[in-house]
Design a protein around this motif. Structure first.
Motif, PDB file in Angstrom:
ATOM      1  N   THR A  81       0.960  -1.211  -0.177  1.00  0.00           N
ATOM      2  CA  THR A  81      -0.068  -0.159   0.079  1.00  0.00           C
ATOM      3  C   THR A  81       1.136   1.099   0.040  1.00  0.00           C
ATOM      4  O   THR A  81       1.986   1.355   0.595  1.00  0.00           O
ATOM      5  CB  THR A  81      -1.043  -0.086   1.098  1.00  0.00           C
ATOM      6  OG1 THR A  81      -0.047  -0.064   2.406  1.00  0.00           O
ATOM      7  CG2 THR A  81      -1.887  -1.191   1.118  1.00  0.00           C
ATOM      8  N   ALA A  82       0.376   2.393  -0.508  1.00  0.00           N
ATOM      9  CA  ALA A  82       1.073   3.567  -0.615  1.00  0.00           C
ATOM     10  C   ALA A  82       0.218   4.851  -0.364  1.00  0.00           C
ATOM     11  O   ALA A  82      -1.026   4.676  -1.089  1.00  0.00           O
ATOM     12  CB  ALA A  82       1.890   3.759  -1.672  1.00  0.00           C
ATOM     13  N   ALA A  83       0.424   5.766   0.040  1.00  0.00           N
ATOM     14  CA  ALA A  83      -0.377   6.831   0.158  1.00  0.00           C
ATOM     15  C   ALA A  83      -0.775   7.479  -1.474  1.00  0.00           C
ATOM     16  O   ALA A  83      -2.036   8.069  -1.786  1.00  0.00           O
ATOM     17  CB  ALA A  83       0.142   8.095   1.082  1.00  0.00           C
ATOM     18  N   GLU A 101      -1.047  11.924 -10.955  1.00  0.00           N
ATOM     19  CA  GLU A 101      -1.229  11.492  -9.591  1.00  0.00           C
ATOM     20  C   GLU A 101      -2.406  10.714  -9.269  1.00  0.00           C
ATOM     21  O   GLU A 101      -3.480  10.922  -9.463  1.00  0.00           O
ATOM     22  CB  GLU A 101      -1.125  12.806  -8.669  1.00  0.00           C
ATOM     23  CG  GLU A 101       0.098  13.597  -8.984  1.00  0.00           C
ATOM     24  CD  GLU A 101       0.192  14.848  -8.184  1.00  0.00           C
ATOM     25  OE1 GLU A 101      -0.783  14.941  -7.159  1.00  0.00           O
ATOM     26  OE2 GLU A 101       1.114  15.632  -8.317  1.00  0.00           O
ATOM     27  N   THR A 102      -2.182   9.670  -8.473  1.00  0.00           N
ATOM     28  CA  THR A 102      -2.994   8.558  -7.657  1.00  0.00           C
ATOM     29  C   THR A 102      -3.043   8.508  -6.389  1.00  0.00           C
ATOM     30  O   THR A 102      -1.951   8.778  -5.782  1.00  0.00           O
ATOM     31  CB  THR A 102      -3.113   7.102  -8.536  1.00  0.00           C
ATOM     32  OG1 THR A 102      -1.723   6.854  -8.289  1.00  0.00           O
ATOM     33  CG2 THR A 102      -3.205   7.488  -9.956  1.00  0.00           C
ATOM     34  N   THR A 103      -3.956   8.299  -5.550  1.00  0.00           N
ATOM     35  CA  THR A 103      -4.021   8.133  -4.115  1.00  0.00           C
ATOM     36  C   THR A 103      -4.486   6.757  -3.744  1.00  0.00           C
ATOM     37  O   THR A 103      -4.984   6.081  -4.683  1.00  0.00           O
ATOM     38  CB  THR A 103      -4.591   9.255  -3.529  1.00  0.00           C
ATOM     39  OG1 THR A 103      -6.147   9.206  -3.912  1.00  0.00           O
ATOM     40  CG2 THR A 103      -4.004  10.794  -4.107  1.00  0.00           C
ATOM     41  N   ASP A 104      -4.323   6.659  -2.516  1.00  0.00           N
ATOM     42  CA  ASP A 104      -4.614   5.277  -2.000  1.00  0.00           C
ATOM     43  C   ASP A 104      -4.438   4.028  -2.608  1.00  0.00           C
ATOM     44  O   ASP A 104      -5.357   3.354  -2.927  1.00  0.00           O
ATOM     45  CB  ASP A 104      -6.190   5.457  -1.657  1.00  0.00           C
ATOM     46  CG  ASP A 104      -7.073   4.360  -0.688  1.00  0.00           C
ATOM     47  OD1 ASP A 104      -5.811   3.721   0.188  1.00  0.00           O
ATOM     48  OD2 ASP A 104      -8.160   4.343  -0.624  1.00  0.00           O
ATOM     49  N   VAL A 105      -3.293   3.762  -2.996  1.00  0.00           N
ATOM     50  CA  VAL A 105      -2.823   2.674  -3.819  1.00  0.00           C
ATOM     51  C   VAL A 105      -2.805   1.278  -3.015  1.00  0.00           C
ATOM     52  O   VAL A 105      -2.209   1.307  -1.928  1.00  0.00           O
ATOM     53  CB  VAL A 105      -1.610   3.004  -4.485  1.00  0.00           C
ATOM     54  CG1 VAL A 105      -1.277   1.960  -5.432  1.00  0.00           C
ATOM     55  CG2 VAL A 105      -1.643   4.498  -5.220  1.00  0.00           C
ATOM     56  N   VAL A 106      -3.485   0.293  -3.566  1.00  0.00           N
ATOM     57  CA  VAL A 106      -3.352  -1.048  -2.980  1.00  0.00           C
ATOM     58  C   VAL A 106      -2.852  -1.961  -3.871  1.00  0.00           C
ATOM     59  O   VAL A 106      -3.716  -2.156  -5.145  1.00  0.00           O
ATOM     60  CB  VAL A 106      -4.732  -1.316  -2.207  1.00  0.00           C
ATOM     61  CG1 VAL A 106      -4.751  -2.794  -1.557  1.00  0.00           C
ATOM     62  CG2 VAL A 106      -4.929  -0.336  -1.209  1.00  0.00           C
ATOM     63  N   VAL A 107      -2.106  -2.804  -3.746  1.00  0.00           N
ATOM     64  CA  VAL A 107      -1.593  -3.936  -4.789  1.00  0.00           C
ATOM     65  C   VAL A 107      -1.670  -5.367  -4.049  1.00  0.00           C
ATOM     66  O   VAL A 107      -0.936  -5.368  -3.101  1.00  0.00           O
ATOM     67  CB  VAL A 107      -0.337  -3.547  -5.494  1.00  0.00           C
ATOM     68  CG1 VAL A 107       0.159  -4.829  -6.286  1.00  0.00           C
ATOM     69  CG2 VAL A 107      -0.341  -2.159  -5.889  1.00  0.00           C
ATOM     70  N   GLU A 116      -5.543  -1.508  -7.270  1.00  0.00           N
ATOM     71  CA  GLU A 116      -6.727  -0.603  -7.090  1.00  0.00           C
ATOM     72  C   GLU A 116      -5.840   0.845  -6.420  1.00  0.00           C
ATOM     73  O   GLU A 116      -5.090   0.978  -5.856  1.00  0.00           O
ATOM     74  CB  GLU A 116      -7.502  -0.881  -5.846  1.00  0.00           C
ATOM     75  CG  GLU A 116      -8.345  -2.024  -6.333  1.00  0.00           C
ATOM     76  CD  GLU A 116      -9.313  -2.521  -5.335  1.00  0.00           C
ATOM     77  OE1 GLU A 116      -9.596  -1.409  -4.299  1.00  0.00           O
ATOM     78  OE2 GLU A 116      -9.936  -3.580  -5.286  1.00  0.00           O
ATOM     79  N   ALA A 117      -6.325   2.004  -7.203  1.00  0.00           N
ATOM     80  CA  ALA A 117      -6.138   3.394  -6.781  1.00  0.00           C
ATOM     81  C   ALA A 117      -7.164   4.321  -7.021  1.00  0.00           C
ATOM     82  O   ALA A 117      -7.971   4.061  -8.296  1.00  0.00           O
ATOM     83  CB  ALA A 117      -4.718   3.565  -7.700  1.00  0.00           C
ATOM     84  N   THR A 118      -6.974   5.441  -6.930  1.00  0.00           N
ATOM     85  CA  THR A 118      -8.000   6.761  -7.041  1.00  0.00           C
ATOM     86  C   THR A 118      -7.026   7.646  -7.756  1.00  0.00           C
ATOM     87  O   THR A 118      -6.286   8.340  -7.262  1.00  0.00           O
ATOM     88  CB  THR A 118      -8.564   7.233  -5.717  1.00  0.00           C
ATOM     89  OG1 THR A 118      -9.274   6.058  -4.952  1.00  0.00           O
ATOM     90  CG2 THR A 118      -9.467   8.322  -5.978  1.00  0.00           C
ATOM     91  N   VAL A 119      -7.867   8.083  -8.833  1.00  0.00           N
ATOM     92  CA  VAL A 119      -7.411   9.370  -9.416  1.00  0.00           C
ATOM     93  C   VAL A 119      -8.267  10.460  -8.855  1.00  0.00           C
ATOM     94  O   VAL A 119      -9.435  10.751  -8.913  1.00  0.00           O
ATOM     95  CB  VAL A 119      -7.654   9.353 -11.053  1.00  0.00           C
ATOM     96  CG1 VAL A 119      -7.334  10.651 -11.630  1.00  0.00           C
ATOM     97  CG2 VAL A 119      -7.126   8.064 -11.449  1.00  0.00           C
ATOM     98  N   PRO A 120      -7.603  11.382  -8.040  1.00  0.00           N
ATOM     99  CA  PRO A 120      -8.261  12.260  -7.319  1.00  0.00           C
ATOM    100  C   PRO A 120      -8.855  13.508  -8.232  1.00  0.00           C
ATOM    101  O   PRO A 120      -8.301  13.492  -9.311  1.00  0.00           O
ATOM    102  CB  PRO A 120      -7.292  12.810  -6.523  1.00  0.00           C
ATOM    103  CG  PRO A 120      -6.057  12.691  -7.012  1.00  0.00           C
ATOM    104  CD  PRO A 120      -6.166  11.575  -7.767  1.00  0.00           C
ATOM    105  N   THR A 121      -9.757  14.225  -7.836  1.00  0.00           N
ATOM    106  CA  THR A 121     -10.485  15.319  -8.662  1.00  0.00           C
ATOM    107  C   THR A 121      -9.572  16.329  -8.985  1.00  0.00           C
ATOM    108  O   THR A 121      -9.662  16.652 -10.424  1.00  0.00           O
ATOM    109  CB  THR A 121     -11.807  15.943  -7.761  1.00  0.00           C
ATOM    110  OG1 THR A 121     -11.119  16.375  -6.724  1.00  0.00           O
ATOM    111  CG2 THR A 121     -12.920  15.009  -7.659  1.00  0.00           C
TER     112      THR A 121
END
Length: 227
Positions: free
Chosen positions: A73-75, A83-89, A108-113
């Motif tokens: 995991t990584a911030a 930039e992506t956030t809340d990364v889980v592999v 899984e990761a989030t592309v923030p607004t």
């Protein structure tokens, strides 16, 4: 053997087992730290990544040359400028001998607004925000307020954003009704995520309060091809 001898034997076996467990835990912790350092060197990671080698015991996995279940995991991680956030592999069947491969991997990761805003701004001067289950882009056209509902989707391994509805002033319009090249600039907006490892492909994307959460996966992924 008397009762005293039996108790002493049980205690001795317990100490041996405890020592083996401590050694296993130490080896696991050392391997996790090494893996986290490698991730930091290979990827543009925000903060210190965390690696967990799962399973009851680590040393037996080490002896077989394959790790059953690994989670990292990584911030945040930057993928080719996005930039992506809340990364889980999550990775399974991770080989420790050449050729280094992973049986299955899920990311899984989030592309923030904020990242979506920069991508959309390259096509249209509009602000992006999350509105329930969709993205809402807003701006002006000839001085009249313009809003567009955007929905992400994955096609051919690419993350695209499609317009669902357009409102100009108080009226709802079809894309074809928009003047000039406005409609063209609002259709098929791609969020570039070329920084994914070879063999790991986008599978789905959904709107979440923080932006767009995407999932990518792959099988028989070659570790030596990681960036």
């Amino acid at each position: 053997m008397g009762a005293k001898g039996l108790v002493s034997g049980v205690v001795a076996l317990g100490l041996v087992a405890a020592g083996a467990f401590v050694a296993d835990g130490f080896a696991r912790g050392s391997a996790e730290e090494t893996a986290a350092d490698v991730l930091s060197q290979q990827l543009q990671v925000t903060g210190a990544p965390d690696v967990q080698i799962r399973g009851l015991l680590f040393l037996p996995q080490l002896l077989t040359g394959s790790l059953d279940d690994v989670r990292a995991t990584a911030a945040g991680v930057t993928l080719e400028g996005v930039e992506t956030t809340d990364v889980v592999v999550d990775a399974a069947d991770v080989s420790l001998d050449a050729p280094y491969r992973v049986g299955t991997v899920r990311l899984e990761a989030t592309v923030p607004t904020s990242s979506l805003q920069r991508v959309v701004a390259e096509r249209a001067q509009m602000d992006v925000a999350v509105d329930g289950g969709v993205l809402r882009a807003s701006g002006e056209l000839f001085g009249i307020p313009l809003t567009a509902g955007l929905l992400p989707r994955v096609a051919d391994g690419r993350l695209l954003v499609d317009v669902q509805e357009v409102t100009l002033g108080a009226g709802t319009l079809e894309l074809d009704d928009l003047p000039g090249d406005v409609a063209e600039r609002l259709v098929g907006i791609e969020v570039p995520l070329e920084g994914l490892p070879p063999g790991v492909l986008l599978e789905q994307a959904v709107v979440v309060p923080e932006g767009v959460r995407f999932t990518a996966g792959g099988t028989d992924v070659a570790l030596e091809e990681l960036p």
